[in-house]
Design an enzyme around this catalytic site. Structure first.
Site, PDB file in Angstrom:
ATOM      1  N   SER A 211       0.917  -1.196   0.151  1.00 23.63           N
ATOM      2  CA  SER A 211       0.047   0.099  -0.018  1.00 23.63           C
ATOM      3  C   SER A 211       0.758   1.199   0.176  1.00 23.63           C
ATOM      4  O   SER A 211       2.198   1.224  -0.204  1.00 23.63           O
ATOM      5  CB  SER A 211      -0.996   0.037   1.172  1.00 23.63           C
ATOM      6  OG  SER A 211      -2.036   0.859   1.152  1.00 23.63           O
ATOM      7  N   ASN A 212       0.526   2.619   0.490  1.00 21.38           N
ATOM      8  CA  ASN A 212       1.258   3.484   0.325  1.00 21.38           C
ATOM      9  C   ASN A 212       0.952   4.508   1.545  1.00 21.38           C
ATOM     10  O   ASN A 212      -0.334   4.087   2.254  1.00 21.38           O
ATOM     11  CB  ASN A 212       1.046   4.247  -0.843  1.00 21.38           C
ATOM     12  CG  ASN A 212      -0.326   4.645  -1.371  1.00 21.38           C
ATOM     13  OD1 ASN A 212      -1.068   5.377  -0.595  1.00 21.38           O
ATOM     14  ND2 ASN A 212      -0.744   4.086  -2.375  1.00 21.38           N
ATOM     15  N   ARG A 213       1.443   5.847   1.863  1.00 21.69           N
ATOM     16  CA  ARG A 213       1.127   6.401   2.772  1.00 21.69           C
ATOM     17  C   ARG A 213      -0.081   7.289   2.823  1.00 21.69           C
ATOM     18  O   ARG A 213      -0.290   8.006   3.626  1.00 21.69           O
ATOM     19  CB  ARG A 213       2.293   7.128   3.216  1.00 21.69           C
ATOM     20  CG  ARG A 213       3.748   6.616   3.699  1.00 21.69           C
ATOM     21  CD  ARG A 213       4.785   7.401   3.431  1.00 21.69           C
ATOM     22  NE  ARG A 213       4.734   8.814   4.142  1.00 21.69           N
ATOM     23  CZ  ARG A 213       5.437   9.742   4.017  1.00 21.69           C
ATOM     24  NH1 ARG A 213       6.535   9.638   3.196  1.00 21.69           N
ATOM     25  NH2 ARG A 213       5.392  11.061   4.496  1.00 21.69           N
ATOM     26  N   SER A 214      -0.829   7.244   1.887  1.00 21.02           N
ATOM     27  CA  SER A 214      -2.098   7.938   1.760  1.00 21.02           C
ATOM     28  C   SER A 214      -2.977   7.813   2.980  1.00 21.02           C
ATOM     29  O   SER A 214      -3.391   6.768   3.599  1.00 21.02           O
ATOM     30  CB  SER A 214      -2.956   7.841   0.410  1.00 21.02           C
ATOM     31  OG  SER A 214      -4.208   8.478   0.460  1.00 21.02           O
ATOM     32  N   ALA A 278      -4.453   7.740  -4.163  1.00 19.63           N
ATOM     33  CA  ALA A 278      -3.146   7.314  -4.194  1.00 19.63           C
ATOM     34  C   ALA A 278      -3.354   5.673  -4.353  1.00 19.63           C
ATOM     35  O   ALA A 278      -3.301   4.982  -3.655  1.00 19.63           O
ATOM     36  CB  ALA A 278      -2.344   7.576  -3.210  1.00 19.63           C
TER      37      ALA A 278
END
Ligand code: CTP
Length: 408
Positions: A211-214, A278
């Site tokens: 995943s990502n930091r959004s 994101a």
């Protein structure tokens, strides 16, 4: 509490009747005042048994009206009702609802309701099955048929200890109802808007994912700004901690494919898309349906990542056939050469606008409450939106999209 553009300079008349829930409405009055509204309170005699006028006066900084018979103000009820943008009656007892349904005018609150030319919003509060009583239901339906709006009531435990319908909804929700009423006639009135936000998650196995930091903050702010402009909003969101604004149709998703499916369906009858999410660009080539053991080192080396579907490119293709959404805005998170990469993405994804973030700058992008955005269209720079709250940035984005939709 941050100022709310929609409430700034709005005049809200708050009618308070006799219920123990009055104390919650002191909080509502405080929230609306802090958000920038001018709040004038009318209290019935029964309301003053529960809280004093001083409590409201202290949070609104305005006089509180309690009587029809003060001689210092000629035709007060007409003046109050005429200048208000909203008459919010909270808490509203069964008795007051009954009087309003019959057009009775025996105190300043009910007399003002008859004279008011603005929308009337009622938040009922009553105990012991009174709300469900056929008399109350008939009165509520009479008022609804007349265009009066209702916020709640909620269901749950009441002061008597009984459970049922009749609880005053919480102050934050009351505020959201007021916002929805005030948003009518805004620049996106009658428009359907789709907003995506948050990260997507691509599972490796049942317990791990890419995943990502959004955090979803910017997209949630866009959804709220579109609501405040009068749009009906579908919010397609990945896993986010941020509360979803009341009044949106929320569609929670996990993977990029799920977000793509939901978005492609939702935009079919939408006027505008704000693609703020994101989206995970990669996903594992294979997924395990059982937890991978740490001893399985070969698996770690063998995860072959594959590129996920580009949702905006799929929207572009669909849009070329259907013509919807009429306006599409994307985001570009960049760490270098932001302008050039942003411009290329705008063209490649067939967007009307792209909001470019340089996420290496302090206070910008992921996990921050602030953002700085360069808004581009195919004609070049539309606006350099300076570093400010994501709420304020969202309002600028909504402004530009509304302007394009409205042909101005
Ligand atoms: N986006 C999308 N589908 C993807 C990836 C991104 O629709 N699979 C959207 C994002 O929601 C955003 C825009 O495309 O509105 C640009 O996203 P960004 O991550 O900046 O760019 P990418 O297209 O992923 O390109 P790159 O990773 O090369 O920067």
């Amino acid at each position: 509490m941050e100022k709310i553009a929609l409430l700034t300079s709005k005049r809200i008349l708050l009618g308070v009747t006799g219920s123990v829930a009055c104390y919650k409405v002191v909080d509502l009055a405080s929230k609306m005042t802090q958000a920038g509204a001018q709040v004038d309170v009318i209290m019935t005699e029964a309301a003053q048994q529960f809280v004093t006028p001083l409590a409201f006066r202290s949070v609104t900084g305005r006089p509180v009206y309690t009587s029809m018979w003060d001689l210092d103000d000629h035709v007060r009820h007409v003046g109050l009702g005429e200048t208000a943008d909203l008459f919010f009656i909270a808490p509203a007892t069964a008795h007051t609802i009954g009087k309003l349904a019959y057009g009775l005018a025996d105190n300043l609150l009910t007399v003002t309701a008859l004279a008011a030319r603005c929308p009337i919003l009622i938040a009922p509060a009553m105990d012991g099955g009174m709300y469900e009583h056929v008399a109350t239901q008939t009165n509520v339906n009479t008022l609804k048929a007349r265009g009066v709006l209702f916020a709640g009531p909620g269901e749950g435990r009441m002061a008597s200890g009984l459970s049922g319908w009749g609880r005053l909804v919480e102050p934050a929700e009351l505020l959201a109802h007021a916002r929805q009423v005030l948003a009518r006639g805004g620049s996106l009135h009658g428009r359907k808007v789709v907003v995506t936000t948050g990260p997507t998650r691509e599972p490796l196995d049942p317990v791990r994912f890419i995943s990502n930091r959004s955090t979803g903050k910017q997209g949630v702010a866009v959804a709220q700004a579109a609501l405040d402009a009068g749009a009906s909003v579908t919010l397609i969101h990945g896993p986010i901690a941020e509360p979803v604004p009341m009044g949106v149709t929320a569609l929670p998703v996990q993977t990029t494919q799920e977000m793509a499916d939901a978005t492609l369906t939702a935009v079919k009858d939408a006027d505008a898309l704000f693609m703020v999410a994101a989206v995970a660009d990669f996903r594992p080539g294979t997924q395990s349906d059982r937890k991978i053991k740490k001893t399985d080192e070969a698996w770690g080396l063998a995860i072959g990542l594959e590129v996920t579907l580009d949702i905006l490119s799929a929207v572009k293709e669909q849009r070329e056939k259907t013509g919807t959404p009429r306006v599409a805005l994307g985001f570009a998170a960049e760490t270098h050469d932001a302008f050039e990469y942003g411009r290329q993405k705008l063209l490649r994804k067939g967007l009307n606008f792209i909001a470019v973030n340089d996420v290496m700058e302090s206070g910008v992008g992921f996990e921050h409450d602030t953002n700085r955005v360069l808004l581009l269209s195919s004609a070049g720079v539309v606006e350099e939106i300076p570093l400010q709250s994501k709420t304020a940035v969202a309002e600028r984005l909504v402004h530009h999209v509304a302007k394009t939709l409205n042909g101005r």
